[in-house]
Design a protein around this motif. Structure first.
Motif, PDB file in Angstrom:
ATOM      1  N   GLU A 189       0.811  -1.219   0.000  1.00 19.26           N
ATOM      2  CA  GLU A 189       0.000   0.000   0.000  1.00 19.26           C
ATOM      3  C   GLU A 189       0.842   1.267   0.000  1.00 19.26           C
ATOM      4  OE1 GLU A 189      -2.613  -0.617   3.300  1.00 19.26           O
ATOM      5  OE2 GLU A 189      -3.668  -2.244   2.269  1.00 19.26           O
ATOM      6  N   VAL A 200      -4.912   6.748  -8.642  1.00 16.54           N
ATOM      7  CA  VAL A 200      -5.954   6.329  -7.708  1.00 16.54           C
ATOM      8  C   VAL A 200      -5.660   6.885  -6.311  1.00 16.54           C
ATOM      9  CG1 VAL A 200      -7.103   4.369  -6.613  1.00 16.54           C
ATOM     10  CG2 VAL A 200      -6.407   4.232  -9.020  1.00 16.54           C
ATOM     11  N   PHE A 201      -4.397   6.784  -5.885  1.00 17.40           N
ATOM     12  CA  PHE A 201      -4.011   7.296  -4.566  1.00 17.40           C
ATOM     13  C   PHE A 201      -4.232   8.802  -4.486  1.00 17.40           C
ATOM     14  CE2 PHE A 201      -2.211   3.184  -4.494  1.00 17.40           C
ATOM     15  CZ  PHE A 201      -2.089   2.827  -3.156  1.00 17.40           C
ATOM     16  N   GLU A 202      -3.835   9.491  -5.538  1.00 13.35           N
ATOM     17  CA  GLU A 202      -4.029  10.946  -5.561  1.00 13.35           C
ATOM     18  C   GLU A 202      -5.507  11.289  -5.551  1.00 13.35           C
ATOM     19  OE1 GLU A 202       0.041  12.290  -7.914  1.00 13.35           O
ATOM     20  OE2 GLU A 202      -1.835  12.039  -9.030  1.00 13.35           O
ATOM     21  N   GLY A 203      -6.269  10.524  -6.307  1.00 14.30           N
ATOM     22  CA  GLY A 203      -7.701  10.769  -6.378  1.00 14.30           C
ATOM     23  C   GLY A 203      -8.374  10.593  -5.033  1.00 14.30           C
ATOM     24  N   VAL A 204      -8.025   9.530  -4.319  1.00 10.66           N
ATOM     25  CA  VAL A 204      -8.613   9.279  -2.999  1.00 10.66           C
ATOM     26  C   VAL A 204      -8.285  10.422  -2.051  1.00 10.66           C
ATOM     27  CG1 VAL A 204      -8.530   7.800  -0.958  1.00 10.66           C
ATOM     28  CG2 VAL A 204      -8.685   6.774  -3.244  1.00 10.66           C
ATOM     29  N   ALA A 205      -7.013  10.853  -2.043  1.00 14.96           N
ATOM     30  CA  ALA A 205      -6.599  11.937  -1.146  1.00 14.96           C
ATOM     31  C   ALA A 205      -7.327  13.235  -1.506  1.00 14.96           C
ATOM     32  CB  ALA A 205      -5.086  12.140  -1.216  1.00 14.96           C
ATOM     33  N   ARG A 206      -7.590  13.432  -2.784  1.00 17.27           N
ATOM     34  CA  ARG A 206      -8.293  14.641  -3.212  1.00 17.27           C
ATOM     35  C   ARG A 206      -9.732  14.631  -2.692  1.00 17.27           C
ATOM     36  NH1 ARG A 206      -6.698  14.510  -8.346  1.00 17.27           N
ATOM     37  NH2 ARG A 206      -8.575  13.422  -9.029  1.00 17.27           N
ATOM     38  N   LEU A 207     -10.352  13.464  -2.761  1.00 15.11           N
ATOM     39  CA  LEU A 207     -11.745  13.361  -2.311  1.00 15.11           C
ATOM     40  C   LEU A 207     -11.867  13.511  -0.798  1.00 15.11           C
ATOM     41  CD1 LEU A 207     -12.987  10.433  -4.580  1.00 15.11           C
ATOM     42  CD2 LEU A 207     -13.583  12.867  -4.742  1.00 15.11           C
ATOM     43  N   THR A 208     -10.843  13.049  -0.047  1.00 14.39           N
ATOM     44  CA  THR A 208     -10.958  13.112   1.407  1.00 14.39           C
ATOM     45  C   THR A 208     -10.427  14.427   1.964  1.00 14.39           C
ATOM     46  OG1 THR A 208      -8.813  12.037   1.619  1.00 14.39           O
ATOM     47  CG2 THR A 208     -10.764  10.622   1.741  1.00 14.39           C
ATOM     48  N   ASN A 215      -1.097  11.499   0.502  1.00 15.32           N
ATOM     49  CA  ASN A 215      -1.028  10.683   1.710  1.00 15.32           C
ATOM     50  C   ASN A 215       0.015   9.590   1.584  1.00 15.32           C
ATOM     51  OD1 ASN A 215      -2.126   8.809   0.090  1.00 15.32           O
ATOM     52  ND2 ASN A 215      -3.899   8.349   1.355  1.00 15.32           N
TER      53      ASN A 215
END
Ligand SMILES: Nc1ncnc2c1ncn2[C@@H]1O[C@H](COP(=O)(O)OP(=O)(O)O)[C@@H](O)[C@H]1O
Ligand SMILES: [Mg+2]
Length: 430
Positions: A189, A200-208, A215
């Motif tokens: 991870e 995907v990792f960047e996208g998740v951090a952007r949404l949160t 992150n």
């Protein structure tokens, strides 16, 4: 003005010999026989070093400043104009103003198509000052610019493992490493998946957390006793992520380049940063684990301060991830520890994991035998288990030869016997 002689100053003739020897080494390394030796003179109490590079682009002058800063603590920039830059050393103690402006001075001059690099000071050069001169000469030499980062790193005692092009598939990346599923998951991870699916990792951090949030750790520490697979995991992870592994054996570098290790380490980071992406693996940083003992060697202290600076300075959004490995994190300097965003603890394998490790080196054994081996190997590391399996194979081969038997795989009894012998040996020696 009279110039105090400093401890560590080199006599002119020694400096000259060193310079010649180093330039000759550089010449033969880069295949440039008969390279002209730069000028080093001593006149009227002043030492002067000088050479005429073929070109002097502005960014090279800044590279030159980096070289100087790797060796000297306090540098004053007198001038940084296009075509004329002057830097001067202010000595190690900023409050010692007596000889404030007598430190070595570096000039980078370009007038139309004439370029000159110069270093001078009253009195003699010391080791570091001479070393800077040598490195500046190499830096500006065209042969050096063709040298690729991998070769440069090799000269600094670092090995670069290029990723195998076939390795970054989706199949199990952990090959021979058995057990440790929690650690494997963490490494996947933090390192493997981001390398393959950064968006995907960047996208998740952007949404949160909104735009620009990240992150991903910039530095991870692997901690655990010897032989539990720290080095192997780093290599497998890099391979599976399709990233080069820049392997820095800290302990070796410390002893091999004694006295020069801090500067070399700084150069290792600077050179590694030339890789667009990669894993910088600092193996066995235990050499620096002396925070409890007050008497840290001066050389070690300098290495530590370079490490702190460089780990902090690495561009986190860039592609270089630092992974450190140590046998004893609790003894590491606190400032160094705090640089790591995440600490992954590698414990000794538990009973089930030990059975699996036995299975990965002796796949032919029946499960009851593997269970027995797992039970009886309490406290052993993966490496020791691997050793046991290899000894058992040799023992078996010898038996086949002596008894002139047909080829077969070793029986479980041999493994158990070798394991018990190993345990008895370990108990006896401790
Ligand atoms: N869980 C494991 N499964 C299989 N082999 C292991 C395991 N742990 C360690 N080994 C083996 O032991 C050897 C030493 O491991 P290494 O990565 O050098 O350990 P460390 O860096 O922690 O000292 C390697 O050959 C590795 O394959
Ligand atoms: Mg190791």
């Amino acid at each position: 003005m009279t110039q105090d002689t400093r401890a560590g100053d080199l006599a002119y003739s020694d400096a000259r010999d060193r310079l010649e020897a180093e330039i000759e080494r550089f010449a033969s390394r880069s295949g440039q026989a008969g390279l002209e030796i730069p000028k080093l003179t001593f006149e009227k109490g002043e030492t002067r070093f000088e050479f005429m590079p073929e070109d002097m682009p502005e960014e090279m002058v800044l590279e030159g400043l980096k070289v100087i800063k790797n060796h000297l603590e306090h540098i004053r920039v007198h001038t940084l104009d296009p075509g004329y830059a002057v830097f001067q050393s202010l000595g190690t103690n900023l409050y010692e103003t007596k000889n404030f402006l007598s430190g070595i001075k570096f000039k980078f001059v370009s007038i139309t198509n004439n370029f000159r690099v110069e270093a001078s000071r009253s009195g003699n050069f010391n080791e570091s000052e001479l070393q800077i001169c040598i490195e500046l000469f190499q830096l500006f030499h065209p042969a050096n610019q063709q040298l690729d980062p991998t070769k440069k790193l090799e000269q600094l005692g670092v090995t670069v493992f290029a990723p195998e092009s076939s390795a970054s598939g989706e199949s199990d990346p952990w090959g021979p490493i058995a057990g440790y599923s929690a650690i494997k998951q963490e490494v996947e991870e933090c390192l493997l998946l981001p390398a393959r699916h950064m968006s995907v990792f960047e996208g998740v951090a952007r949404l949160t957390r909104g735009e620009g949030a990240a992150n991903l750790p910039g530095a991870i520490l692997f901690e655990g006793p010897p032989g539990v697979g720290k080095t192997t995991m780093a290599r497998l992870a890099a391979g599976a992520a399709g990233l080069p592994l820049i392997y820095v054996p800290v302990e070796n570098i410390l002893s091999k380049f004694y006295g020069q290790s801090a500067q070399n380490l700084a150069m290792i980071f600077d050179t590694a940063a030339l890789f667009e992406r990669g894993i910088l693996f600092l193996d066995e940083i235990d050499a620096l684990a002396t925070s409890r003992e007050s008497g840290l060697f001066e050389a070690t202290r300098r290495v530590l301060s370079v490490l702190l600076r460089k780990i902090d300075g690495l561009d986190r959004t860039g592609g270089l991830l630092t992974v450190g490995a140590t046998n004893r994190a609790e003894d590491l300097d606190h400032a160094l520890l705090s640089r790591f965003d995440q600490i992954l603890k590698f414990p000794l394998p538990d009973e089930q994991e030990r059975s699996s490790i036995f299975r990965s080196y002796a796949a032919h054994l029946p499960s009851e035998a593997l269970l027995t081996l797992g039970k009886e190997s309490y406290g052993l590391s993966g490496r020791t288990i691997q050793d046991v399996c290899e000894s058992a194979e040799r023992r078996w081969a010898r038996q086949l030869i002596e008894k002139k038997q047909a080829l077969s795989a070793p029986e479980a009894e041999v493994y158990i016997r070798v394991l018990r012998e190993k345990r008895a040996g370990m108990n006896g020696s401790s």
